[in-house]
Design an enzyme around this catalytic site. Structure first.
Site, PDB file in Angstrom:
ATOM      1  N   CYS A 117     -46.633 -74.230 -30.140  1.00 37.87           N
ATOM      2  CA  CYS A 117     -48.079 -73.705 -30.142  1.00 37.87           C
ATOM      3  C   CYS A 117     -47.889 -72.235 -30.646  1.00 37.87           C
ATOM      4  O   CYS A 117     -47.090 -71.540 -29.842  1.00 37.87           O
ATOM      5  CB  CYS A 117     -48.847 -74.034 -28.901  1.00 37.87           C
ATOM      6  SG  CYS A 117     -49.341 -75.660 -28.803  1.00 37.87           S
ATOM      7  N   ARG A 122     -44.058 -65.106 -27.922  1.00 36.70           N
ATOM      8  CA  ARG A 122     -43.231 -65.918 -27.169  1.00 36.70           C
ATOM      9  C   ARG A 122     -41.713 -65.736 -27.621  1.00 36.70           C
ATOM     10  O   ARG A 122     -41.005 -66.641 -27.723  1.00 36.70           O
ATOM     11  CB  ARG A 122     -43.538 -67.488 -27.742  1.00 36.70           C
ATOM     12  CG  ARG A 122     -44.706 -67.756 -27.269  1.00 36.70           C
ATOM     13  CD  ARG A 122     -45.146 -69.362 -27.418  1.00 36.70           C
ATOM     14  NE  ARG A 122     -45.116 -69.992 -26.471  1.00 36.70           N
ATOM     15  CZ  ARG A 122     -45.286 -71.449 -26.297  1.00 36.70           C
ATOM     16  NH1 ARG A 122     -45.754 -72.164 -27.428  1.00 36.70           N
ATOM     17  NH2 ARG A 122     -45.069 -72.011 -25.213  1.00 36.70           N
ATOM     18  N   ARG A 395     -49.224 -84.432 -29.604  1.00 39.44           N
ATOM     19  CA  ARG A 395     -48.099 -83.832 -28.914  1.00 39.44           C
ATOM     20  C   ARG A 395     -48.070 -83.766 -27.534  1.00 39.44           C
ATOM     21  O   ARG A 395     -47.018 -83.839 -26.962  1.00 39.44           O
ATOM     22  CB  ARG A 395     -47.717 -82.249 -29.504  1.00 39.44           C
ATOM     23  CG  ARG A 395     -47.288 -82.271 -30.971  1.00 39.44           C
ATOM     24  CD  ARG A 395     -46.704 -80.642 -31.255  1.00 39.44           C
ATOM     25  NE  ARG A 395     -46.118 -80.094 -29.985  1.00 39.44           N
ATOM     26  CZ  ARG A 395     -46.349 -78.957 -29.719  1.00 39.44           C
ATOM     27  NH1 ARG A 395     -47.048 -78.079 -30.142  1.00 39.44           N
ATOM     28  NH2 ARG A 395     -45.726 -78.500 -28.364  1.00 39.44           N
TER      29      ARG A 395
HETATM   30  N1  EPU Z   1     -42.177 -64.505 -22.182  1.00 40.93           N
HETATM   31  C1  EPU Z   1     -41.510 -63.387 -22.618  1.00 40.93           C
HETATM   32  N2  EPU Z   1     -39.947 -63.484 -22.820  1.00 40.93           N
HETATM   33  C2  EPU Z   1     -39.524 -64.635 -22.376  1.00 40.93           C
HETATM   34  C3  EPU Z   1     -40.098 -65.769 -21.876  1.00 40.93           C
HETATM   35  C4  EPU Z   1     -41.411 -65.605 -22.071  1.00 40.93           C
HETATM   36  O1  EPU Z   1     -41.961 -62.310 -22.984  1.00 40.93           O
HETATM   37  O2  EPU Z   1     -38.322 -64.632 -22.534  1.00 40.93           O
HETATM   38  C5  EPU Z   1     -43.714 -64.182 -22.381  1.00 40.93           C
HETATM   39  C6  EPU Z   1     -44.433 -65.404 -23.126  1.00 40.93           C
HETATM   40  O3  EPU Z   1     -44.243 -64.603 -24.779  1.00 40.93           O
HETATM   41  C7  EPU Z   1     -45.628 -65.302 -22.579  1.00 40.93           C
HETATM   42  C8  EPU Z   1     -45.206 -65.306 -20.871  1.00 40.93           C
HETATM   43  O4  EPU Z   1     -44.015 -64.636 -21.054  1.00 40.93           O
HETATM   44  O5  EPU Z   1     -46.514 -64.280 -22.851  1.00 40.93           O
HETATM   45  C9  EPU Z   1     -45.232 -66.637 -20.376  1.00 40.93           C
HETATM   46  O6  EPU Z   1     -44.534 -67.419 -20.983  1.00 40.93           O
HETATM   47  P1  EPU Z   1     -43.569 -68.769 -20.287  1.00 40.93           P
HETATM   48  O7  EPU Z   1     -42.290 -68.639 -20.611  1.00 40.93           O
HETATM   49  O8  EPU Z   1     -44.058 -68.844 -18.875  1.00 40.93           O
HETATM   50  O9  EPU Z   1     -44.192 -70.103 -21.139  1.00 40.93           O
HETATM   51  P2  EPU Z   1     -43.467 -70.987 -21.936  1.00 40.93           P
HETATM   52  O10 EPU Z   1     -42.221 -71.532 -21.207  1.00 40.93           O
HETATM   53  O11 EPU Z   1     -43.267 -70.578 -23.553  1.00 40.93           O
HETATM   54  C10 EPU Z   1     -44.664 -72.972 -20.803  1.00 40.93           C
HETATM   55  C11 EPU Z   1     -45.376 -74.488 -21.168  1.00 40.93           C
HETATM   56  C12 EPU Z   1     -46.708 -73.868 -21.687  1.00 40.93           C
HETATM   57  C13 EPU Z   1     -47.486 -73.004 -20.901  1.00 40.93           C
HETATM   58  C14 EPU Z   1     -46.663 -71.807 -20.131  1.00 40.93           C
HETATM   59  C15 EPU Z   1     -47.394 -71.167 -19.293  1.00 40.93           C
HETATM   60  C16 EPU Z   1     -43.717 -75.752 -21.812  1.00 40.93           C
HETATM   61  C17 EPU Z   1     -42.773 -76.509 -23.041  1.00 40.93           C
HETATM   62  N3  EPU Z   1     -44.646 -75.032 -22.335  1.00 40.93           N
HETATM   63  O12 EPU Z   1     -44.479 -72.167 -21.803  1.00 40.93           O
HETATM   64  O13 EPU Z   1     -47.534 -75.111 -22.322  1.00 40.93           O
HETATM   65  O14 EPU Z   1     -48.691 -72.851 -21.408  1.00 40.93           O
HETATM   66  O15 EPU Z   1     -45.314 -72.570 -19.736  1.00 40.93           O
HETATM   67  O16 EPU Z   1     -47.820 -72.097 -18.231  1.00 40.93           O
HETATM   68  O17 EPU Z   1     -43.334 -76.018 -20.698  1.00 40.93           O
HETATM   69  C18 EPU Z   1     -48.970 -76.274 -23.453  1.00 40.93           C
HETATM   70  O18 EPU Z   1     -48.588 -77.387 -22.614  1.00 40.93           O
HETATM   71  O19 EPU Z   1     -50.090 -76.556 -24.137  1.00 40.93           O
HETATM   72  C19 EPU Z   1     -48.220 -74.994 -23.081  1.00 40.93           C
HETATM   73  C20 EPU Z   1     -48.297 -74.152 -24.284  1.00 40.93           C
END
Ligand code: EPU
Length: 415
Positions: A117, A122, A395
């Site tokens: 998304c 990210r 999705r």
């Molecule tokens: N971030 C960084 N650097 C990194 C990793 C993350 O700056 O190396 C930032 C991201 O940009 C964001 C924040 O940290 O602002 C949190 O990101 P996180 O890594 O926790 O999220 P994600 O792994 O990209 C997963 C879920 C998301 C959910 C988030 C938060 C999966 C596949 N996706 O995303 O799910 O919103 O954690 O809970 O597990 C959804 O289901 O609709 C979805 C987007």
């Protein structure tokens, strides 16, 4: 033009069964790249992200048997290293778990950046920092690659909580004798992945605290594992019932995963009764505004934020929503305002003045949860709503049209 059509204001009544958690399903399926064996995985949600995860696994040479609609058997004994095409990588976010899993299995990886998304920048700096701390030499560009120099032990502290970073680091660490990861994310589906890996023979402790200790994986068991229920899907059906009115029993949930979500519904006057593995929502369609702030687990989940915005658009009174996890998760505002909502944005904050009733409109889903928010809004609206770009919703929401129909919604696909 395909889409979803909804005639609003049908009361919802009956029972809905919650499927397996999207975010653990994709992580568990891709984790099989890391470990050779035969794994039976149950309660797999029928969603497009799972199809993508399976497609990726096939590219690595795994064999996948569909045992029934929600059970798969993965044989990852003979997987070989692969670079997944850019178009397949970009079908979802979780595709980047091939990086951590490949480091463990092959000592290297080469990946295109993942999709998912469009809700913020990210970056994946924390993933790469963790890989480096584990001894990997990382080349960062349009294609990111890494080669591992074997380290026995590693201790790494994340700069902030990241779900994907924590999962990728866990997957990469299975190769080491001992890894300590600090300041890890604690979303329940990370615990689900850990339970699966432990069931396969890993030794990972500390889940539920800030620190994980991973003692690698030596003898791999062929295991059978059931994915936990999806608490965001459950939260979406609570919101749907709240706005449309009705009495719905939501089966197959772990109530403790929904604590913050249920608390927010009770703050606006929506009654959610808990049982050991189900919830009952009773609503007459009337509820009041509130203030919500998203945060990593156990805080209020960012994934529910668009859905709450839709609900609060038709609340009695004013609400605010502060999005603290992603910089740009407000892509639904235009569509909700087109339906008559009164939402203004100031940076990471939304100001919502509840209106009596939303009205049907032709609108477009811009991402998964924004799409779910539009369905929720449409269920409570006067008149007919059509939602295009419904692929985003598919999705992550298994059989959503059928499940809503079963509890009385007037909803269908249009082709
Ligand atoms: N971030 C960084 N650097 C990194 C990793 C993350 O700056 O190396 C930032 C991201 O940009 C964001 C924040 O940290 O602002 C949190 O990101 P996180 O890594 O926790 O999220 P994600 O792994 O990209 C997963 C879920 C998301 C959910 C988030 C938060 C999966 C596949 N996706 O995303 O799910 O919103 O954690 O809970 O597990 C959804 O289901 O609709 C979805 C987007």
């Amino acid at each position: 033009m395909s889409g979803i059509i909804i005639k609003g204001q049908n009361k919802l009544n009956g029972e809905v069964n919650i499927s397996g958690m999207k975010n653990s399903a994709v992580a568990i399926i891709l984790s099989c790249i890391a470990i050779p064996g035969v794994f039976t995985i149950r309660n797999v949600p029928q969603i497009d992200d799972v199809k993508t995860a399976k497609e990726i696994l096939l590219c690595f040479g795994a064999t996948i048997y569909d045992m029934d609609e929600e059970t798969i058997r993965i044989d990852s004994t003979n997987v070989k290293n692969a670079t997944i095409s850019k178009s397949l990588m970009q079908k979802m976010r979780a595709s980047y778990y091939v990086a951590g899993a490949s480091l463990t299995r092959f000592g290297e990886f080469s990946i295109h950046l993942p999709g998912g998304c469009n809700i913020g920048k990210r970056p994946i700096d924390q993933h790469l920092k963790a890989f480096k701390a584990m001894g990997a030499e990382v080349c960062d560009g349009n294609i990111i690659s890494a080669k591992s120099n074997d380290l026995d032990e590693c201790c790494f502290t994340f700069d902030f909580k990241t779900v994907g970073g924590t999962i990728n680091a866990i997957l990469a660490s299975l190769r080491l004798k001992k890894t300590i990861l600090k300041n890890v994310a604690q979303e329940p589906y990370i615990g689900d992945l850990i339970d699966f890996l432990n069931c396969c023979g890993a030794n990972i402790t500390g889940f539920g605290t800030d620190e994980l200790v991973i003692k690698g994986i030596e003898n791999i068991n062929n295991c059978s594992y059931t994915i936990m229920p999806d608490y965001i899907e459950a939260g979406t059906y609570i919101a749907a019932t709240a706005i449309a009115g009705g009495n719905v029993k939501i089966n197959n949930v772990v109530p403790s995963h929904l604590e913050k979500i249920v608390e927010s519904f009770s703050k606006i006057g929506i009654e959610v009764l808990k049982d050991s593995n189900s919830l009952r929502v009773i609503s007459n369609g009337e509820y009041r505004g509130t203030n919500i702030e998203t945060a990593p687990y156990p805080g209020f989940p960012t994934d529910m934020q668009p859905i709450m915005a839709a609900l609060l658009s038709a609340a009695d009174g004013e609400s605010t929503i502060k999005e603290k996890v992603f910089e740009n998760r407000f892509g639904f505002i235009g569509s909700l305002n087109k339906m008559g909502a009164d939402i203004t944005q100031d940076g990471d904050k939304l100001y919502i003045t509840g209106v009596e009733k939303l009205s049907g409109a032709s609108i477009e889903a811009v991402d998964l949860r924004a799409g779910a928010a539009l369905i929720v809004a449409a269920l409570g609206a006067n008149g007919i709503t059509t939602i295009t770009n419904e692929g985003h919703i598919m999705r992550g929401y298994p059989l959503i049209v059928n499940k809503l129909k079963q509890i009385g919604a007037n909803i269908d696909y249009i082709n």
